[in-house]
Scaffold this motif. Structure first.
Motif, PDB file in Angstrom:
ATOM      1  N   ARG A  98     -20.600 -18.779  10.082  1.00  0.00           N
ATOM      2  CA  ARG A  98     -20.875 -17.392   9.705  1.00  0.00           C
ATOM      3  C   ARG A  98     -22.025 -16.828  10.534  1.00  0.00           C
ATOM      4  NH1 ARG A  98     -20.152 -17.831   3.101  1.00  0.00           N
ATOM      5  NH2 ARG A  98     -17.891 -17.493   3.153  1.00  0.00           N
ATOM      6  N   ARG A  99     -23.078 -17.607  10.683  1.00  0.00           N
ATOM      7  CA  ARG A  99     -24.233 -17.137  11.452  1.00  0.00           C
ATOM      8  C   ARG A  99     -23.787 -16.768  12.876  1.00  0.00           C
ATOM      9  NH1 ARG A  99     -29.152 -18.469  10.054  1.00  0.00           N
ATOM     10  NH2 ARG A  99     -28.519 -20.499   9.258  1.00  0.00           N
ATOM     11  N   ALA A 100     -22.971 -17.595  13.492  1.00  0.00           N
ATOM     12  CA  ALA A 100     -22.508 -17.323  14.863  1.00  0.00           C
ATOM     13  C   ALA A 100     -21.649 -16.063  14.909  1.00  0.00           C
ATOM     14  CB  ALA A 100     -21.733 -18.523  15.399  1.00  0.00           C
ATOM     15  N   ALA A 101     -20.706 -15.929  13.980  1.00  0.00           N
ATOM     16  CA  ALA A 101     -19.813 -14.763  13.979  1.00  0.00           C
ATOM     17  C   ALA A 101     -20.583 -13.481  13.668  1.00  0.00           C
ATOM     18  CB  ALA A 101     -18.692 -14.958  12.967  1.00  0.00           C
TER      19      ALA A 101
ATOM     20  N   LEU B 138     -22.685 -12.437  16.717  1.00  0.00           N
ATOM     21  CA  LEU B 138     -21.853 -11.791  17.743  1.00  0.00           C
ATOM     22  C   LEU B 138     -21.494 -10.364  17.345  1.00  0.00           C
ATOM     23  CD1 LEU B 138     -19.409 -14.664  18.791  1.00  0.00           C
ATOM     24  CD2 LEU B 138     -21.198 -13.603  20.181  1.00  0.00           C
ATOM     25  N   PHE B 139     -21.155 -10.183  16.075  1.00  0.00           N
ATOM     26  CA  PHE B 139     -20.772  -8.853  15.597  1.00  0.00           C
ATOM     27  C   PHE B 139     -21.958  -7.889  15.680  1.00  0.00           C
ATOM     28  CE2 PHE B 139     -19.960  -5.598  12.410  1.00  0.00           C
ATOM     29  CZ  PHE B 139     -18.669  -5.212  12.738  1.00  0.00           C
ATOM     30  N   ILE B 140     -23.123  -8.346  15.256  1.00  0.00           N
ATOM     31  CA  ILE B 140     -24.314  -7.489  15.298  1.00  0.00           C
ATOM     32  C   ILE B 140     -24.666  -7.137  16.738  1.00  0.00           C
ATOM     33  CG2 ILE B 140     -26.805  -7.445  14.830  1.00  0.00           C
ATOM     34  CD1 ILE B 140     -26.116  -9.165  12.282  1.00  0.00           C
ATOM     35  N   SER B 141     -24.566  -8.116  17.633  1.00  0.00           N
ATOM     36  CA  SER B 141     -24.846  -7.848  19.054  1.00  0.00           C
ATOM     37  C   SER B 141     -23.861  -6.835  19.621  1.00  0.00           C
ATOM     38  CB  SER B 141     -24.776  -9.143  19.865  1.00  0.00           C
ATOM     39  OG  SER B 141     -25.799 -10.014  19.473  1.00  0.00           O
ATOM     40  N   ALA B 142     -22.593  -6.962  19.252  1.00  0.00           N
ATOM     41  CA  ALA B 142     -21.578  -6.015  19.731  1.00  0.00           C
ATOM     42  C   ALA B 142     -21.828  -4.620  19.155  1.00  0.00           C
ATOM     43  CB  ALA B 142     -20.182  -6.504  19.358  1.00  0.00           C
ATOM     44  N   ALA B 143     -22.269  -4.557  17.901  1.00  0.00           N
ATOM     45  CA  ALA B 143     -22.584  -3.258  17.294  1.00  0.00           C
ATOM     46  C   ALA B 143     -23.782  -2.621  17.992  1.00  0.00           C
ATOM     47  CB  ALA B 143     -22.859  -3.420  15.805  1.00  0.00           C
TER      48      ALA B 143
ATOM     49  N   ILE C  13     -14.648 -12.722  11.433  1.00  0.00           N
ATOM     50  CA  ILE C  13     -15.327 -12.448  10.162  1.00  0.00           C
ATOM     51  C   ILE C  13     -14.322 -12.493   9.017  1.00  0.00           C
ATOM     52  CG2 ILE C  13     -16.605 -10.694   8.864  1.00  0.00           C
ATOM     53  CD1 ILE C  13     -17.982  -9.964  11.509  1.00  0.00           C
ATOM     54  N   THR C  14     -13.104 -12.056   9.275  1.00  0.00           N
ATOM     55  CA  THR C  14     -12.064 -12.130   8.248  1.00  0.00           C
ATOM     56  C   THR C  14     -11.801 -13.579   7.851  1.00  0.00           C
ATOM     57  OG1 THR C  14     -11.005 -10.122   9.055  1.00  0.00           O
ATOM     58  CG2 THR C  14      -9.639 -11.605   7.747  1.00  0.00           C
ATOM     59  N   LEU C  15     -11.813 -14.479   8.826  1.00  0.00           N
ATOM     60  CA  LEU C  15     -11.533 -15.887   8.542  1.00  0.00           C
ATOM     61  C   LEU C  15     -12.634 -16.573   7.745  1.00  0.00           C
ATOM     62  CD1 LEU C  15     -10.004 -17.100  11.913  1.00  0.00           C
ATOM     63  CD2 LEU C  15      -8.835 -16.760   9.739  1.00  0.00           C
TER      64      LEU C  15
END
Length: 179
Positions: free
Chosen positions: A64-67, A70-75, A111-113
């Motif tokens: 979760r921390r990794a996903a 990545l999501f926060i960085s992309a945002a 994140i869905t997974l």
């Protein structure tokens, strides 16, 4: 009854008593050993289950921390590209913004997974807000002088996106157990 016979009878009775005691003691020892073995095996089984659950929870937290990272960085990148496009609405900046929003959307699958569902909903809101921001910026008329042109709609969309991104970060921290 003579004394010899009484001694023999007493000896036999003593031997039968001793044998009975030994058999009873042996049976009790065997039963105790069996109960101890079963209890030890159950304790070991419980320990292995607890350890497996702890290791799985740790693994899931790291995934979760990794996903989420990545999501926060992309945002953050999408936010940066939106600001670049607002300041300089060139075709290159338009393409970079579009790519950043597409990259952000592509990360929602992981994140869905790994969930939980509340984080997935939060990520979906961030992605939707990024699309709204992108659309609002594209709809803003361009100025020939190259000066920034920011409409009320794009400003509101930016604030919505920034607020939802901040909410996602807070919710991710809560899921990960950070304060």
């Amino acid at each position: 009854m003579d004394q010899g016979l009484a001694a023999v009878i007493a000896g036999v009775a003593g031997m039968v008593g001793a044998l009975g005691g030994a058999v009873a003691g042996g049976l009790a020892a065997v039963r105790g050993a069996r109960v101890g073995a079963v209890t030890g095996a159950q304790a070991l089984r419980d320990q292995v289950k607890d350890q497996a659950a702890t290791e799985h929870a740790h693994w899931l937290r790291e995934q979760r921390r990794a996903a989420y990272t990545l999501f926060i960085s992309a945002a953050q990148l999408a936010q940066e590209k939106a600001m670049n496009f607002a300041v300089d609405p060139s075709d290159d900046n338009m393409d970079e913004l579009h790519d950043a929003v597409a990259d952000l959307a592509s990360l929602s699958g992981s994140i869905t997974l790994i969930g939980p569902e509340s984080i997935q909903r939060s990520a979906d809101r961030v992605i939707e807000a990024a699309g709204i921001l992108e659309g609002a910026l594209y709809a803003t008329p361009r100025r020939d002088e190259g000066l920034p042109q920011i409409s009320e709609e794009s400003s509101g969309a930016y604030n919505l996106f920034f607020g939802l991104r901040t909410t996602f970060v807070s919710e991710a921290r809560a899921v990960l157990g950070a304060v």
